[in-house]
Design a protein around this motif. Structure first.
Motif, short mmCIF file in Angstrom:
data_model
loop_
_atom_site.label_atom_id
_atom_site.label_comp_id
_atom_site.label_asym_id
_atom_site.label_seq_id
_atom_site.Cartn_x
_atom_site.Cartn_y
_atom_site.Cartn_z
N THR A 189 -26.92 27.92 44.67
CA THR A 189 -26.94 26.95 45.78
C THR A 189 -25.73 26.02 45.72
OG1 THR A 189 -29.35 27.02 45.76
CG2 THR A 189 -28.32 25.21 46.95
N PHE A 190 -25.33 25.64 44.50
CA PHE A 190 -24.13 24.81 44.37
C PHE A 190 -22.90 25.54 44.90
CE2 PHE A 190 -20.30 23.70 41.96
CZ PHE A 190 -20.19 22.35 42.29
N LEU B 199 -22.74 25.43 48.54
CA LEU B 199 -22.21 24.17 49.09
C LEU B 199 -20.68 24.23 49.21
CD1 LEU B 199 -24.38 21.55 47.15
CD2 LEU B 199 -24.64 22.30 49.53
N ILE B 200 -20.03 24.84 48.24
CA ILE B 200 -18.57 25.02 48.33
C ILE B 200 -18.25 25.86 49.56
CG2 ILE B 200 -16.51 25.95 47.21
CD1 ILE B 200 -17.88 25.56 44.51
N ASP B 201 -18.97 26.97 49.70
CA ASP B 201 -18.76 27.87 50.84
C ASP B 201 -19.07 27.18 52.16
OD1 ASP B 201 -17.89 30.39 51.62
OD2 ASP B 201 -19.92 31.21 51.74
N PHE B 202 -20.10 26.34 52.17
CA PHE B 202 -20.49 25.60 53.37
C PHE B 202 -19.36 24.69 53.84
CE2 PHE B 202 -22.50 21.71 55.15
CZ PHE B 202 -23.10 22.27 56.27
N THR B 203 -18.73 23.98 52.89
CA THR B 203 -17.63 23.09 53.28
C THR B 203 -16.43 23.87 53.78
OG1 THR B 203 -16.76 23.03 51.02
CG2 THR B 203 -18.33 21.30 51.65
N LEU B 204 -16.33 25.13 53.37
CA LEU B 204 -15.23 25.98 53.85
C LEU B 204 -15.67 26.83 55.04
CD1 LEU B 204 -13.59 26.94 50.45
CD2 LEU B 204 -12.74 25.33 52.17
N LEU B 205 -16.59 26.25 55.83
CA LEU B 205 -16.96 26.70 57.17
C LEU B 205 -17.75 28.00 57.20
CD1 LEU B 205 -13.65 25.83 59.07
CD2 LEU B 205 -15.49 24.34 58.28
N ASN C 254 -30.05 33.70 58.90
CA ASN C 254 -29.67 35.08 58.59
C ASN C 254 -28.52 35.13 57.58
OD1 ASN C 254 -31.59 36.13 60.34
ND2 ASN C 254 -30.20 36.02 62.08
N HIS C 255 -27.59 34.18 57.67
CA HIS C 255 -26.42 34.21 56.79
C HIS C 255 -26.77 33.73 55.38
CE1 HIS C 255 -22.26 33.94 55.45
NE2 HIS C 255 -22.57 32.75 54.97
N ASN C 256 -27.52 32.64 55.31
CA ASN C 256 -27.83 32.08 53.99
C ASN C 256 -29.21 31.42 54.02
OD1 ASN C 256 -27.93 30.69 51.52
ND2 ASN C 256 -25.73 30.38 51.51
N GLN C 257 -30.23 32.22 53.73
CA GLN C 257 -31.59 31.69 53.74
C GLN C 257 -31.77 30.57 52.71
OE1 GLN C 257 -34.73 34.61 53.58
NE2 GLN C 257 -33.56 36.09 54.78
N ARG C 258 -31.08 30.73 51.60
CA ARG C 258 -31.25 29.77 50.50
C ARG C 258 -30.83 28.36 50.93
NH1 ARG C 258 -28.84 32.72 46.39
NH2 ARG C 258 -26.83 32.14 47.28
N LEU C 259 -29.65 28.24 51.49
CA LEU C 259 -29.16 26.92 51.90
C LEU C 259 -29.91 26.43 53.13
CD1 LEU C 259 -27.00 24.99 50.78
CD2 LEU C 259 -25.44 25.85 52.53
N PHE C 260 -30.29 27.36 54.00
CA PHE C 260 -31.00 26.97 55.21
C PHE C 260 -32.36 26.35 54.89
CE2 PHE C 260 -33.31 27.58 59.20
CZ PHE C 260 -32.36 27.15 60.11
N LYS C 261 -33.00 26.83 53.82
CA LYS C 261 -34.30 26.29 53.42
C LYS C 261 -34.18 24.85 52.90
CE LYS C 261 -36.85 30.52 52.40
NZ LYS C 261 -37.54 31.33 51.37
N ALA C 262 -32.97 24.47 52.48
CA ALA C 262 -32.76 23.11 51.96
C ALA C 262 -32.33 22.13 53.07
CB ALA C 262 -31.69 23.14 50.87
N ILE D 16 -20.71 35.13 46.40
CA ILE D 16 -21.98 34.53 45.97
C ILE D 16 -23.11 35.51 46.25
CG2 ILE D 16 -23.51 32.53 46.25
CD1 ILE D 16 -21.12 31.06 47.54
N GLN D 17 -24.00 35.62 45.31
CA GLN D 17 -25.14 36.52 45.49
C GLN D 17 -26.04 36.01 46.62
OE1 GLN D 17 -25.63 39.52 43.86
NE2 GLN D 17 -23.53 39.02 43.30
N LYS D 18 -26.35 36.92 47.55
CA LYS D 18 -27.24 36.60 48.66
C LYS D 18 -28.54 37.37 48.51
CE LYS D 18 -23.98 34.19 50.71
NZ LYS D 18 -24.03 32.73 50.79
N PHE D 19 -29.56 36.85 49.17
CA PHE D 19 -30.87 37.46 49.11
C PHE D 19 -30.82 38.88 49.67
CE2 PHE D 19 -35.24 37.95 50.99
CZ PHE D 19 -35.92 38.00 49.77
N LYS D 20 -31.29 39.86 48.87
CA LYS D 20 -31.36 41.27 49.25
C LYS D 20 -29.99 41.88 49.53
CE LYS D 20 -36.07 41.23 51.09
NZ LYS D 20 -36.94 41.54 52.26
N LYS D 21 -28.93 41.33 48.97
CA LYS D 21 -27.59 41.90 49.13
C LYS D 21 -27.18 42.60 47.83
CE LYS D 21 -26.48 40.31 53.29
NZ LYS D 21 -26.06 41.14 54.42
N ALA D 22 -26.38 43.65 47.99
CA ALA D 22 -25.90 44.39 46.81
C ALA D 22 -24.92 43.53 46.01
CB ALA D 22 -25.23 45.68 47.26
N LYS D 23 -24.81 43.85 44.71
CA LYS D 23 -24.00 43.04 43.81
C LYS D 23 -22.74 43.79 43.37
CE LYS D 23 -26.11 40.80 40.57
NZ LYS D 23 -26.95 40.49 39.40
#
Length: 588
Positions: free
Chosen positions: A46-47, A50-56, A62-70, A153-160
């Motif tokens: 999630t941290f 936040l870096i990615d969020f500031t870089l637009l 759909n893009h980031n469930q983790r940050l959207f939940k916060a 950054i690892q996303k939910f249900k995305k390949a690594k």
């Protein structure tokens, strides 16, 4: 581009973080009183969000469930990133309430509010423009794609980290080649043209498929050849139908012929009616001949003689005279009626002849109105003709569209074949530049995979059968194992980072890898740490940001334990989190 700080305004959403040169660990540690507590969901990724969020980065579910939940937790705060480019400090501020309007400006000046599209263009030019570059222009649409190479950054249900080339899974190989060439500092005009042609090719192919499915569903014609045959058949039917109509001159005479047939029918009815009336007269006349012509005078005389003999004689004489007169009158009337009957019969005969002639004339008109070629009447004839013309128009327009699209598709395929030849010449022309990067790539590989006798391979091929025509090949020995495959991304990304640190003054000097060391041999983790730290100690401004969990000790079998140990990791951690000390100090 060098990251300096990430914090919230007002303070309090999370602990402010200062980035450093070299290694930057987001470190997850165990709770001493509860060592079995999971280190997942404590806020490491999630941290990085936040870096990615500031870089637009896109802010939606759909893009980031983790940050959207916060979102509820983050409401009321600006997330602020401070960074420098070529010695100039900048601030960027963004919040989750109005994520499409962002404050940006130099740190020593007042920030200004920008719509996200405008700021993407501004940041793309600021961060990713190249001097003396002969390739394609930098589009504002490239910004997020280029940034995504540096922030993984690892996303939910995305390949690594499965493929270092496909760093954005949703993009096609031709489009990704445009960005890879740009990051490599290679002229990307040909890859850009290939991408444009592939996009056009895909759109035309999709349209051909849609039109073909429409024609198949409506007319039962599965391909272009069958559609052309049906078009020709319809043209022939229309011509035959038009000829049949022209032959009988139905177009202009239809209404007049119908009226004439109606007039003839009226005349026939009138004559039939007159004949009916005359036949009725004949019947009446003939019945009048049947009136009794004899009268018993003797019986009448006897009746009146009972009163007076003289009276009976007189009445008998009178009746005899009346009967004689009646006979004379009846004879005259019969002669008259017989003459009338002859006249009526002549009239009936004449009318029968007229009716017969009228019926023959009407029959000709009815035959005239019955069309050949299975035309049952004029309305149906013109309706069929109109329907076939409409069908032909629709089918013909779609057939011509298919032909035009197929022609355009053939031209694109021809242009792609030409670009395929150009791609081969391109690789030969830039072979020295490609070899330089291949050497850089192998050097990074040798630093990370110590004591390996095998060589790594970075190659660029032209003229391949792949969609992108160019093929970037990144190979490591035994790369099909999970750890080694992730190592391909590790080596390639570090090679690109170093390439651009050396050759540009504005490109990112940082690399974010979330969880890339999961499943990787710890010896290679230690090698990466030593490699990055040595670069930093030698004066290179480089930031390697990664997440790591506390997982026991690093003993001698993992390499230089004195160099990389728990103390070393804690020392190079810019943010330490635990189950008791989560990023936002609460679950979400």
């Amino acid at each position: 581009m060098f990251l300096k700080r990430l914090f919230s305004e007002p303070a309090g959403l999370f602990k402010p973080v200062a980035f450093s040169n070299g290694l930057n660990f987001i470190y997850g540690i165990k709770d001493l009183d509860n060592p079995k507590a999971s280190l997942n969901s404590i806020g490491k990724s999630t941290f990085l969000d936040l870096i990615d969020f500031t870089l637009l980065a896109s802010y939606n579910k759909n893009h980031n469930q983790r940050l959207f939940k916060a979102k509820e937790i983050m409401t009321g705060y600006d997330i602020v990133l401070e960074f420098s480019i070529d010695g100039v400090d900048y601030l960027i501020k963004r919040n989750v309430v109005e994520p499409n309007y962002i404050e940006f400006g130099e740190s020593n000046e007042e920030t200004k509010l920008f719509p996200i599209k405008t700021l993407k263009k501004k940041l793309c030019i600021l961060i990713f423009s190249r001097e003396n570059y002969d390739g394609s222009f930098v589009s504002e649409k490239w910004f997020r794609s280029l940034v995504s190479f540096y922030i993984k950054i690892q996303k939910f249900k995305k390949a690594k980290f499965l493929d270092p080339i496909k760093f954005i899974q949703e993009l096609t190989e031709p489009e990704l080649n445009v960005y890879h060439f740009y990051l490599l500092g290679l002229d990307n005009q040909i890859p850009f043209r290939i991408w444009e042609k592939r996009v056009h090719q895909k759109n035309i192919s999709s349209t051909i498929k849609e039109v073909s499915e429409y024609v198949d569903q409506k007319y039962g014609l599965p391909d272009l050849k069958q559609a052309q045959l049906e078009t020709n058949r319809l043209r022939l039917e229309i011509k035959k139908l038009s000829n049949a109509i022209d032959k009988f001159e139905l177009g202009e005479q239809y209404e007049d012929a119908e009226k004439e047939a109606n007039k003839l029918t009226e005349k026939i009815k009138s004559n039939l009616y007159q004949n009916y009336v005359d036949h009725d007269k004949l019947k009446s006349y003939r019945e009048s001949f049947a009136l009794p012509s004899k009268l018993n005078t003797r019986r009448i005389k006897s009746m009146y003689s009972e009163i007076s003999e003289d009276l009976g004689l007189k009445i008998k004489e009178t009746l005899a005279e009346a009967i004689a007169f009646r006979k004379k009158l009846s004879q005259s009337r019969q002669e008259f009626l017989e003459a009338e009957i002859v006249k009526i019969q002549e009239h009936i005969k004449t009318r029968d002849k007229i009716i017969s002639d009228l019926e023959k004339e009407r029959a000709k008109i009815f035959y005239f109105l019955s069309a050949q070629e299975a035309i049952t009447d004029l309305t149906e004839a013109f309706y069929n003709l109109s329907e076939k013309k409409n069908q032909l128009s629709d089918l013909d327009s779609n057939t011509k569209l298919l032909l035009d699209l197929q022609k355009e598709l053939n031209e694109i395929n021809g242009e792609l074949e030409n670009l395929k030849n150009q791609s081969i010449d391109y690789v030969n022309r830039f072979s020295e530049r490609i070899m330089q990067f291949a050497e850089n790539f192998d050097n990074v590989y040798q630093e990370i995979y110590i004591n390996q006798n095998e060589e790594s391979q970075f190659s660029l091929f032209g003229g391949t059968r792949k969609k992108g025509i160019f093929e970037l090949d990144i190979s490591l020995p035994d790369m099909f194992g999970k750890g080694k495959n992730q190592g391909r991304t590790l080596v390639y990304d570090l090679s690109i980072l170093i390439e651009n640190i050396v050759n540009t003054s504005n490109f990112p000097n940082f690399l974010v890898h979330d969880g890339i060391f999961d499943g990787v041999d710890k010896a290679h983790f230690i090698s990466v740490c030593k490699f990055v730290q040595n670069l930093a100690n030698s004066g290179t401004k480089i930031q390697y940001i990664t997440t790591i969990n506390e997982e026991g000790t690093l003993d001698e079998k993992f390499g230089e334990k004195d160099f990389v140990n728990s103390d070393f990791i804690e020392k190079n951690s810019i943010l330490t989190l635990s189950p008791k000390d989560k990023l936002f100090r609460q679950n979400f």
